[in-house]
Each structure stands twice: as C-alpha cells, then as structure tokens.
Motif scaffolding. Structure first.
Motif, PDB file in Angstrom:
ATOM      1  N   PRO A  39     -34.514  38.350   2.319  1.00 28.54           N
ATOM      2  CA  PRO A  39     -33.993  37.432   1.304  1.00 28.54           C
ATOM      3  C   PRO A  39     -35.119  36.939   0.394  1.00 28.54           C
ATOM      4  N   THR A  40     -34.846  36.729  -0.853  1.00 21.53           N
ATOM      5  CA  THR A  40     -33.512  36.656  -1.412  1.00 21.53           C
ATOM      6  C   THR A  40     -33.134  37.987  -2.062  1.00 21.53           C
ATOM      7  N   ARG A  41     -33.981  38.522  -2.928  1.00 22.02           N
ATOM      8  CA  ARG A  41     -33.593  39.691  -3.717  1.00 22.02           C
ATOM      9  C   ARG A  41     -33.658  41.008  -2.946  1.00 22.02           C
ATOM     10  N   GLY A  42     -34.328  41.014  -1.817  1.00 24.76           N
ATOM     11  CA  GLY A  42     -34.351  42.231  -1.008  1.00 24.76           C
ATOM     12  C   GLY A  42     -32.995  42.571  -0.408  1.00 24.76           C
ATOM     13  N   VAL A  43     -32.151  41.559  -0.217  1.00 24.80           N
ATOM     14  CA  VAL A  43     -30.837  41.799   0.397  1.00 24.80           C
ATOM     15  C   VAL A  43     -29.925  42.620  -0.517  1.00 24.80           C
ATOM     16  N   PRO A  44     -29.719  42.220  -1.789  1.00 26.93           N
ATOM     17  CA  PRO A  44     -28.880  43.086  -2.636  1.00 26.93           C
ATOM     18  C   PRO A  44     -29.520  44.441  -2.907  1.00 26.93           C
ATOM     19  N   LEU A  45     -30.848  44.507  -2.956  1.00 30.66           N
ATOM     20  CA  LEU A  45     -31.505  45.806  -3.129  1.00 30.66           C
ATOM     21  C   LEU A  45     -31.236  46.693  -1.914  1.00 30.66           C
ATOM     22  N   LEU A  67     -32.980  40.195   6.986  1.00 25.63           N
ATOM     23  CA  LEU A  67     -33.974  39.679   7.922  1.00 25.63           C
ATOM     24  C   LEU A  67     -34.684  38.497   7.275  1.00 25.63           C
ATOM     25  N   ASP A  68     -34.373  37.275   7.744  1.00 28.52           N
ATOM     26  CA  ASP A  68     -35.048  36.087   7.221  1.00 28.52           C
ATOM     27  C   ASP A  68     -36.406  35.953   7.904  1.00 28.52           C
ATOM     28  N   VAL A  69     -37.454  35.804   7.107  1.00 25.08           N
ATOM     29  CA  VAL A  69     -38.815  35.725   7.635  1.00 25.08           C
ATOM     30  C   VAL A  69     -39.418  34.330   7.472  1.00 25.08           C
ATOM     31  N   THR A  70     -38.624  33.367   7.032  1.00 24.06           N
ATOM     32  CA  THR A  70     -39.138  32.041   6.695  1.00 24.06           C
ATOM     33  C   THR A  70     -39.992  31.437   7.805  1.00 24.06           C
ATOM     34  N   MET A  71     -39.505  31.413   9.017  1.00 18.97           N
ATOM     35  CA  MET A  71     -40.223  30.755  10.111  1.00 18.97           C
ATOM     36  C   MET A  71     -41.411  31.574  10.619  1.00 18.97           C
ATOM     37  N   TYR A  72     -41.586  32.775  10.116  1.00 11.37           N
ATOM     38  CA  TYR A  72     -42.705  33.625  10.522  1.00 11.37           C
ATOM     39  C   TYR A  72     -43.830  33.633   9.500  1.00 11.37           C
ATOM     40  N   ARG A  73     -43.633  32.926   8.386  1.00 10.86           N
ATOM     41  CA  ARG A  73     -44.644  32.911   7.323  1.00 10.86           C
ATOM     42  C   ARG A  73     -45.862  32.106   7.753  1.00 10.86           C
ATOM     43  N   ASP A  74     -47.035  32.522   7.277  1.00 15.44           N
ATOM     44  CA  ASP A  74     -48.266  31.800   7.614  1.00 15.44           C
ATOM     45  C   ASP A  74     -48.629  30.759   6.560  1.00 15.44           C
ATOM     46  N   ASP A  75     -47.759  30.568   5.580  1.00 15.88           N
ATOM     47  CA  ASP A  75     -48.050  29.618   4.510  1.00 15.88           C
ATOM     48  C   ASP A  75     -47.029  28.474   4.451  1.00 15.88           C
ATOM     49  N   LEU A  76     -46.364  28.192   5.560  1.00 19.17           N
ATOM     50  CA  LEU A  76     -45.318  27.168   5.559  1.00 19.17           C
ATOM     51  C   LEU A  76     -45.856  25.791   5.169  1.00 19.17           C
ATOM     52  N   ARG A  77     -47.052  25.450   5.630  1.00 20.03           N
ATOM     53  CA  ARG A  77     -47.597  24.122   5.326  1.00 20.03           C
ATOM     54  C   ARG A  77     -47.959  23.962   3.856  1.00 20.03           C
ATOM     55  N   GLY A  78     -48.421  25.028   3.229  1.00 25.62           N
ATOM     56  CA  GLY A  78     -48.881  24.935   1.852  1.00 25.62           C
ATOM     57  C   GLY A  78     -47.812  25.168   0.806  1.00 25.62           C
ATOM     58  N   GLN A  79     -46.612  25.475   1.220  1.00 27.43           N
ATOM     59  CA  GLN A  79     -45.538  25.811   0.286  1.00 27.43           C
ATOM     60  C   GLN A  79     -44.451  24.740   0.319  1.00 27.43           C
ATOM     61  N   PRO A  80     -43.668  24.669  -0.752  1.00 30.54           N
ATOM     62  CA  PRO A  80     -42.504  23.767  -0.707  1.00 30.54           C
ATOM     63  C   PRO A  80     -41.559  24.206   0.414  1.00 30.54           C
ATOM     64  N   THR A  81     -40.766  23.280   0.891  1.00 28.65           N
ATOM     65  CA  THR A  81     -39.819  23.584   1.960  1.00 28.65           C
ATOM     66  C   THR A  81     -38.909  24.723   1.529  1.00 28.65           C
ATOM     67  N   ARG A  82     -38.768  25.695   2.403  1.00 22.75           N
ATOM     68  CA  ARG A  82     -37.911  26.848   2.121  1.00 22.75           C
ATOM     69  C   ARG A  82     -36.599  26.689   2.879  1.00 22.75           C
ATOM     70  N   LEU A  84     -33.721  28.113   5.024  1.00 20.21           N
ATOM     71  CA  LEU A  84     -33.549  29.246   5.927  1.00 20.21           C
ATOM     72  C   LEU A  84     -32.404  30.112   5.424  1.00 20.21           C
ATOM     73  N   GLN A  85     -32.600  31.405   5.482  1.00 19.05           N
ATOM     74  CA  GLN A  85     -31.586  32.373   5.079  1.00 19.05           C
ATOM     75  C   GLN A  85     -31.003  33.021   6.337  1.00 19.05           C
ATOM     76  N   ARG A  86     -30.049  33.881   6.148  1.00 15.16           N
ATOM     77  CA  ARG A  86     -29.407  34.569   7.276  1.00 15.16           C
ATOM     78  C   ARG A  86     -30.211  35.771   7.730  1.00 15.16           C
ATOM     79  N   THR A  87     -30.274  35.937   9.039  1.00 16.23           N
ATOM     80  CA  THR A  87     -30.677  37.213   9.606  1.00 16.23           C
ATOM     81  C   THR A  87     -29.401  37.832  10.130  1.00 16.23           C
ATOM     82  N   ASP A  88     -29.098  39.005   9.637  1.00 16.84           N
ATOM     83  CA  ASP A  88     -27.858  39.683   9.992  1.00 16.84           C
ATOM     84  C   ASP A  88     -28.209  41.103  10.418  1.00 16.84           C
ATOM     85  N   LEU A  89     -28.294  41.304  11.734  1.00 18.05           N
ATOM     86  CA  LEU A  89     -28.597  42.647  12.242  1.00 18.05           C
ATOM     87  C   LEU A  89     -27.290  43.407  12.426  1.00 18.05           C
ATOM     88  N   PRO A  90     -27.137  44.525  11.730  1.00 22.76           N
ATOM     89  CA  PRO A  90     -25.905  45.301  11.875  1.00 22.76           C
ATOM     90  C   PRO A  90     -25.887  46.060  13.200  1.00 22.76           C
TER      91      PRO A  90
END
Length: 182
Positions: A39-45, A67-82, A84-90
């Motif tokens: 997410p975000t634009r990788g999903v429709p692609l 595949l939402d990667v928000t909680m796996y990012r190493d820049d969470l502290r330095g970025q505005p609050t993101r 959470l998007q959906r992780t949807d494994l088919p």
C-alpha cells in the motif's frame, strides 16, 4: 516548482504489460506465483499485473493480495503517524510460493526491506521478486528490482509522484517536480 510528466497512462499500461510478461518468462508460467502489492499505490498496480498475468495465461487464477509494511519500517519515529493498511494474503498463502512484491517507486530500498521482514513473519516463500513501476535510484540498502517499468535517474531534491485512477481519481501518470529544470 516545475512539474513534468514522465509517464502517461498508456506508458504505464505498456510497462505493466511488459512486467507481467517478464514475470511469466522468468518463472516459467504463473503456477506458483502470488502477487502482493505494498500500500498504497502498489496494491492497484499488483491487481493490474495480476489481471495481465491471468489474461496471458488464458484466464488462470492468479493470487493477488496486499502487504502492509507500516509496523516493520525503521523510520516510524521520524515520520508522521501512518495509517495502518490491510494485509490480505490470498489463498494459498505464501509458503513455497514465488511472491512478487509490487510497489510504485523504488528509492532508498527501506520500504522493501520492511516488506521482506513482514513476509518473514507470515510464511516462507520459495522466492521473493520485486516489481516496481519506477526505479529512481538513490539506494541506501542493497536492494534491486527484478522487474522495472521505467528507470528514472533523479536528483535527491526531486520528487517522483505516481498518480493512479483507483487512488487519486485522476488519469494515470508519473510526474517529477522540484530540483533544477533539465
């Protein structure tokens, strides 16, 4: 800030068709392929690539998810609050599958590193491949895309924006703004 369009809707469409064919060629068909958009634009692609894979493979069912990667990012502290998007494994999941991660722009490589960490918590793919619409360079990590729609060498001061009808409610386009005029 001057903005210039570097990919039109038809350029994007052709790039995604080419990427789909390259995925099929590299993997000898689609039998074990699962496509996951970031997410975000990788999903429709990812959905568009999945549709092209299915069409080329005579209507075969291509598992596509997100595949939402928000909680796996190493820049969470330095970025505005993101948000959470959906992780949807088919079905059939990712174990022993060839997972093709799809994102709009590859820049530092940190989003993809986060995606690899997220995948590791969800299962064990046979292989992970990366498809991006735009590779703009400036890597901070040793990550390279397997499938690239367009390489766009950019200055660090420039901004690359991907506009997709599904997300932005405007015609598809890729633009560059900022930096010095070329």
């Amino acid at each position: 800030m001057p903005t210039r369009e570097v990919l039109t809707a038809s350029d994007i469409s052709r790039s995604l068709t080419r990427i789909a064919h390259e995925i099929l060629e590299r993997n000898h068909g689609s039998e074990r392929v699962t496509v996951l958009g970031i997410p975000t634009r990788g999903v429709p692609l990812a959905r568009r690539i999945g549709e092209r894979l299915a069409h080329t493979e005579g209507g075969a069912e291509i598992p596509v998810g997100s595949l939402d990667v928000t909680m796996y990012r190493d820049d969470l502290r330095g970025q505005p609050t993101r948000t959470l998007q959906r992780t949807d494994l088919p079905e059939p999941g990712i174990d022993d599958r060839i997972v093709v991660l799809v994102d709009d722009v590859l820049y530092s490589g940190r989003t993809i590193r986060a995606a690899l960490d997220a995948l590791g918590d969800l299962g064990r793919p046979a292989a992970v491949q990366l498809a991006v619409l735009v590779d703009r360079g400036h890597r901070e990590l040793p990550i390279r895309a397997d499938f690239v729609g367009k390489n766009l060498p950019t200055a660090a001061t420039e901004r690359v924006d991907v506009h997709l009808a599904e997300i932005d409610d405007v015609p598809d386009a890729v633009t560059i703004s900022g930096g010095e005029a070329h």
